[in-house]
Each structure stands twice: as structure tokens, then as C-alpha cells.
Design a protein around this motif. Structure first.
Motif, PDB file in Angstrom:
ATOM      1  N   ASP A   1      40.611  86.645 106.252  1.00  0.00           N
ATOM      2  CA  ASP A   1      39.654  87.736 106.392  1.00  0.00           C
ATOM      3  C   ASP A   1      38.327  87.327 105.762  1.00  0.00           C
ATOM      4  O   ASP A   1      38.184  87.360 104.542  1.00  0.00           O
TER       5      ASP A   1
ATOM      6  N   ILE B   1      37.146  88.397 117.408  1.00  0.00           N
ATOM      7  CA  ILE B   1      36.477  88.014 116.167  1.00  0.00           C
ATOM      8  C   ILE B   1      35.194  87.256 116.450  1.00  0.00           C
ATOM      9  O   ILE B   1      34.158  87.522 115.865  1.00  0.00           O
TER      10      ILE B   1
ATOM     11  N   ARG C   1      41.769  88.476 116.532  1.00  0.00           N
ATOM     12  CA  ARG C   1      42.705  88.900 115.492  1.00  0.00           C
ATOM     13  C   ARG C   1      43.878  89.506 116.249  1.00  0.00           C
ATOM     14  O   ARG C   1      43.690  90.244 117.214  1.00  0.00           O
TER      15      ARG C   1
END
Length: 159
Positions: A93, A16, A26
Motif C-alpha cells: 500500500d 492502481i 488491486r
């Protein structure tokens, strides 16, 4: 980016980003089939002789005490052979700026200003300071506040 193995419980999916204190991936918690974020901090070679940095200890102790729907949950801590510390967080997210740009009309609602945000480090931290001061945290808070007010990132990585 390489995807180092934390343990059998977590399967890396993708890198990420990286910050002053580690790389974030992730991943999937294979025991409960849930997406998580892994923050990996290498403990060797940073002058601390394999010990856990004070800033990491502080982060873990504060997050373990916090139980609120608007604060990222620290789910697990994995120490591998005294060489790598992995903090396992619930996965979010996106970040605050992405949310604000996607929902500009909803930004005035103070309940929405509780999402995650871009990580900012004070100049002394970026220059390698091993001491941690409240002033460094205040720098980060100021940058986040400016991001919220301007709905734009004040300092991009590499600038």
C-alpha cells in the motif's frame, strides 16, 4: 478502467496504475482472502505474435529466485489463452516517495529504503524499444536515487 477477469481465484477491486509493460490492479485472492496486486500484460497486438515478451520472462525468473523481506514477492503467474499474462504480486500500500513524505525523520534509516517506489522507464523503452539493456535499468535506478535524495518525483507521468 475495465476490470478484465484473470481467473476465478482473483477478484479485481480497483485499478492502481499503468506502466510501460501493463496495467496494475488491486485484487483479492479469493482462495486465501488476501489482497494482491495483479500486473496484466496484453500479449496480442504488440508485435510478439502472442509470445511472452523477454522482459516479462526476465522479470519472472529474477523474482522467482529472490527471497528477501524487502523484495516484492511474485506469488503466481497466469497465462490466459496466450493473450494475457498476469503476474500476481504481494500488495504494498503506497510507494517509497509516499513513505518518505509521511516519515521524513525516519528516512535516514537505511533499513527503511527498502519499500516499493514509483516505476520509471528509460526514454528508449517509452519510445517502443523491444530490446532490453542494462542501461535502461540504470536509467530507472538513477531516477529512483534522485527521488530518494530529493524526496520528490523527478518525472511525473505525462511530463
Amino acid at each position: 478502467m475495465d476490470q478484465p477477469r484473470v481467473c476465478e481465484k482473483y477478484q479485481h477491486c480497483r485499478w492502481i496504475g499503468a506502466g510501460a509493460f501493463g496495467k496494475v490492479y488491486r485484487a483479492i485472492d479469493t482462495k486465501i482472502n488476501c489482497v494482491v496486486a495483479l500486473k496484466l500484460t496484453e500479449l496480442e497486438g504488440d508485435g510478439n505474435d502472442g509470445g511472452v515478451p523477454a522482459v516479462s520472462l526476465r522479470e519472472m525468473s529474477v523474482l522467482k529466485e529472490m527471497h528477501h523481506e524487502n523484495i516484492i514477492k511474485l506469488l503466481d503467474v497466469v497465462l490466459q489463452d496466450g493473450k494475457r499474462l498476469t503476474l500476481v504480486f504481494e500488495f504494498m500500500d503506497g510507494d517509497l516517495l509516499e513513505f518518505m513524505k509521511a516519515h521524513p525523520d525516519r528516512f535516514s534509516d537505511s533499513n527503511l529504503i527498502k519499500c516499493t517506489t514509483h516505476a520509471y522507464s528509460a526514454p528508449e523503452v517509452l519510445l517502443g524499444s523491444t530490446e532490453h539493456y542494462v542501461a535502461a535499468d540504470m536509467w530507472s535506478v538513477g531516477c529512483i536515487f534522485a527521488e530518494m535524495v530529493n524526496q520528490d518525483r523527478e518525472f511525473e507521468e505525462g511530463s
